[in-house]
Design an enzyme around this catalytic site. Sequence first.
Site, PDB file in Angstrom:
ATOM      1  N   SER A  84       0.828  -1.203   0.000  1.00  7.51           N
ATOM      2  CA  SER A  84       0.000   0.000   0.000  1.00  7.51           C
ATOM      3  C   SER A  84       0.860   1.250   0.000  1.00  7.51           C
ATOM      4  O   SER A  84       1.971   1.270   0.544  1.00  7.51           O
ATOM      5  CB  SER A  84      -0.900   0.025   1.238  1.00  7.51           C
ATOM      6  OG  SER A  84      -0.169   0.412   2.394  1.00  7.51           O
ATOM      7  N   ASP A  85       0.334   2.298  -0.621  1.00 11.50           N
ATOM      8  CA  ASP A  85       0.917   3.606  -0.370  1.00 11.50           C
ATOM      9  C   ASP A  85       0.645   3.944   1.088  1.00 11.50           C
ATOM     10  O   ASP A  85      -0.262   3.395   1.718  1.00 11.50           O
ATOM     11  CB  ASP A  85       0.317   4.649  -1.309  1.00 11.50           C
ATOM     12  CG  ASP A  85       1.277   5.814  -1.557  1.00 11.50           C
ATOM     13  OD1 ASP A  85       2.193   6.021  -0.743  1.00 11.50           O
ATOM     14  OD2 ASP A  85       1.110   6.513  -2.573  1.00 11.50           O
TER      15      ASP A  85
END
Length: 750
Positions: free
Chosen positions: A263-264
Amino acid sequence: MKRMTNILAALLMCSAAAVNAQTPVYLDESQPIEARVKDALSRMTTAEKIGIIHAQSKFSSPGVQRLGIPGIWCTDGPHGIRPDVLWDEWEQAGATNDSCVAFPALTCLAATWNPDMAALYGKSIGEEARYRNKNVLLGPGVNIYRTPLNGRNFEYMGEDPYLTSQIVIPYVQGVQENGVAACVKHYALNNQEVDRDHVNVLVDDRTLHEIYLPGFKAAVVDGGAWSIMPGYNKYDGDHACENSVLLLDILKGDWDFDGVAISDWGAVHNTEKVASNGLDMEFGSWTNGLNWGASNAYDDYFLAKPYEKLIAEGKLPMSDLDDKAARVLRLIMRTEMNRNRPYGSLNSDEHYAAARRIGGEGIVLLKNDKNLLPVADDVKNILVVGENAIKMMTVGGGSSSLKVQRETLPLEGIVANAAGRGVDVRYERGYVGDVTGEYNGVTTGQDLNDARSADQLIADAVKAAKEADMVIFVGGLNKSDHQDAEGADRTDFALPYNQDAVIEALVAANPNTVVVNLTGNAYSMPWLDKVPAVVQGWYIGSEAGNALADVIFGDVNPSGKLPITFAKSLTDYAAHATNDPTMYPGVNGDVVYKEGLDVGYRHTDKLKPSRVNFAFGHGLSYTTFKLGKATLSGTFSEADGVTVEVPVTNTGDRKGAEVVQVYVRDLKSSVVRPVKELKAFDKVELEPGQTADVKLHLDKSAFAFYDPATKLWTVEPGKFEILVGTASDNISTRLPLTIKDTLTWSDAVR
């Protein structure tokens, strides 16, 4: 004696067998990696599986201490290795050994139109990451340039999916040969920073597959990327990190991705969705720098205790967790547990040389009337004007901000090169922009304050310009908010800080004025007809000044080509053509890509030539080239495609490089096709008078469109035109091609 020797030998054999029997498969690097992953997974508890799929600090995950399995350390890129921050905060850790070489921004790399430079770039930055013992480099970025207002365009590779694909593959491979995973970002449709956390992109399937996915597919399928980063935005109602279409159907389904979807930072929002829809690791939520939440909240992440609780209650299957944990284990074994990976190097002479070479090759000579460049021998004094000549550009811009060991500024590079030629150089400020020089605790140490008024700054520059043989203006954008920076888009297509007025005044005072702009985006040029020479310099990194001076003085013959279109005004870009807010920046959280395939030159090449300052693929040289008549070799077949052959001659008096570009046009189709699409290119270096026969292959994919009804790539029978030239608006040969049969195939690689 012999009997005693045999007994000892037998004991040794038994001892060795016992050791081998006790050695876990996952620690035995001679075993196939999938066997090692399976063995390690079988020994882990549910809590340990949960533990390795989320962060334990800002940039690390824990591994499994009980089994001797190390964790993962990530580092921001994609232009250099970010300095270390504190365990649970964004503030600097205070290390003194975490400076780096800043390589040119990826717009500059794409402007080289040279996969060899991408390989050198990947190898070099991968060596720096490896030396710093980072396992995952958060880059490169391959999001398509949809609007010139996107603050993060400088981190990407331009407007064309084919060019992006050809540059990203060797970059990824170069990074990973160091035992460091490239994490390709931001998957997918992260094309603006306005409302980036929640904006919902609505785009048709053809456009998605033909424009916005090819760079990611190339990185995964052809580059073999070990990790990928879904972005902040939504696609079709679901956040990218929780989007089953992007992550399960396309990435892990069609493309057979065996790596880790990371994930960012702070981009996860729902445990059940993220657990079920394909994300593998969660970083940054709750203490992501955007909102605080709580200290050391990692056990509260969506993929931590809340996920473990749902599994224990039987509400989510163990199989999904096993898949995530297995992917993370595979990544660890490819990186940290790979004892054969090289040691890397940091701040080496080779890395500075690579940065300078890539920068020099990516600089684009846009205009050169009167052959003002390279600097002539009779030029004895030069005036340099502009804040960007003295401003460090490696600090700022968001997560790509760096702490460099050194940065040669444009003025420094020009002065040093001029000194060896007996040329005197003076400097005037011309304008004052952003005088700050700090990001995330890293400071430039520069004092750029200037108390003069805007009028006085121009007056002083004009006075000096009248006394100079040549003026070099160094301006553009910078890494400040609402320019080229993460978290905010530009608010204007024009150059900031009154630079247009400065340029107009300078060229009026001295017609021998060169404009050099450092940007990651296109901009308006109301002064273009008056200025004889224009250079697009990008953000070049540690060797910015030297690379620019190499080109300005002719030590390097420019060969860069634009990876983006420089249109005359903002409304000449399709996303802004009708000033429709639903297209940009969006209304009620939705942004609609109504322009479809008409991104970049696919739109601007249909406009009047007067609406485009410089076309996609444009770039001049200090020598001249001639493309002979192109021909087709062989007849088209599904298996072999077709080959374009074209002779290229250096007709000038300097060694130089030209980029042969091949575009394809479908003359009649059942669906709307772009006016032309780049499908092959090759960069060839030639001595004066030398001719080379360039061969470029077009396979079936060069003629295909994506059919959303069948989910198949389709080539329709009929007439096509193959366009050969040196820019999208500079076509020298048009070749007819007839395809007789319908061809279809799936996007699935399995």
